[in-house]
Motif scaffolding. Structure first.
Motif: not given
Length: 234
Positions: A77-78, A80-81, A85, A157, A159, A222, A225-226
Motif C-alpha cells: 500500500a505504501e 502504491s501511494r 504520487a 505527496d 494524493l 487512485w 490504490v484506495r
C-alpha cells in the motif's frame, strides 16, 4: 515406494514468494511493478547472502530477512501511494499546460470565427455562448489549480490534491470536447471558416480527449490504490 510430497515455494524460497506477493499487490503498470520487484528482490537476496557469509544457514537467513521485511500488505500500500504520487507530479504540470493550450486555442479560434462574414450562433444554440463564457472563466482556474496541486504534490505527496486536479481536468476536458462536437452540429459556418472550425475541433478532440483519458486513468488508479491491498496475496 512412497511418493515424495511437493515442497511449497514459500518453504523453498521465502524471498521469491514475498517478492511475488508484493508484485501482485502493488498498484502500478506491469513494467513498473516488474522493475520494483527486481529491485526489492536484489536487496533481499543481498541481505540473505550477508547473513550466510556471517555463518547462518541459507534457509534460516532467508526466513529471517523475510520476517524483518515487514507486512507485505502495508508495504504494498505504501509503495502504491508513493508511485501514484510520483505519477501525479508528472501529470499535474502537463495537465496545466494542456488546459492553457486548449483555452488559448478556443479563444483564438472563436475570435477568428466571429470575424468571418456570415458566421453566427443561432438563437436556439444560445446556450453555447453561455457555456463558452463559463469555460473562459473556468479555464484559468483549472490551470492554476493544476499548478497548485503540483506544488502540493512536490512538497507533501498530497494524493487529495492530485485527485482534485485530475477531477477538475477531466470535467474541463469533457466540457470542451462535448462543446466542440455540439458546435459542429449546431452552428452554420460559412465556407471561409470551415477550415478553421475543423482545425479547432480536431485539436480539441485530440488534446482534450488525451487530457480526459489521462485524468480518468489517474482517478481509476487512485481508486485502485484506495482499495489496495485487497488483491490476492497468496
Amino acid at each position: 515406494m512412497p511418493r515424495s510430497r511437493p515442497v511449497s515455494r514459500a518453504a523453498a524460497d521465502p524471498v521469491g514468494e514475498l517478492v511475488d506477493r508484493l508484485e501482485r499487490a502493488v498498484v502500478a503498470s506491469p513494467r513498473r511493478r516488474a522493475e520494483l520487484a527486481r529491485e526489492i528482490e536484489g536487496d533481499l537476496r543481498e541481505a540473505v547472502a550477508d547473513r550466510v557469509v556471517a555463518g547462518a544457514a541459507e534457509p534460516a537467513a532467508a526466513a529471517a530477512v523475510v520476517a524483518e521485511f515487514g507486512d507485505p500488505r502495508a508495504i504494498a500500500a505504501e509503495l502504491s501511494r508513493a508511485l501514484l504520487a510520483a505519477h501525479g507530479r508528472r501529470f499535474a504540470p502537463l495537465a496545466a499546460l494542456a488546459a492553457v493550450a486548449l483555452l488559448a486555442a478556443w479563444f483564438a479560434g472563436m475570435t477568428s470565427l466571429a470575424a468571418v462574414p456570415g458566421f453566427g450562433v443561432p438563437v436556439e444554440a444560445g446556450w453555447m455562448l453561455r457555456v463558452s463564457r463559463a469555460l473562459d472563466v473556468a479555464g484559468p482556474f483549472v490551470a492554476a489549480a493544476a499548478l497548485a496541486g503540483w506544488v502540493a504534490l512536490r512538497r507533501a505527496d498530497s494524493l487529495a490534491a492530485l485527485v482534485a486536479v485530475a477531477a477538475l481536468q477531466l470535467a474541463f476536458a469533457v466540457a470542451l470536447v462535448a462543446g466542440a462536437i455540439a458546435m459542429v452540429g449546431a452552428v452554420a459556418v460559412p465556407p471561409a471558416g470551415v477550415g478553421l472550425l475543423v482545425a479547432l475541433v480536431a485539436l480539441t478532440l485530440t488534446l482534450g480527449g488525451a487530457l480526459a483519458a489521462a485524468a480518468a486513468a489517474l482517478l481509476v488508479r487512485w481508486g485502485a490504490v484506495r482499495l489496495a491491498p485487497r488483491r490476492a496475496l497468496g
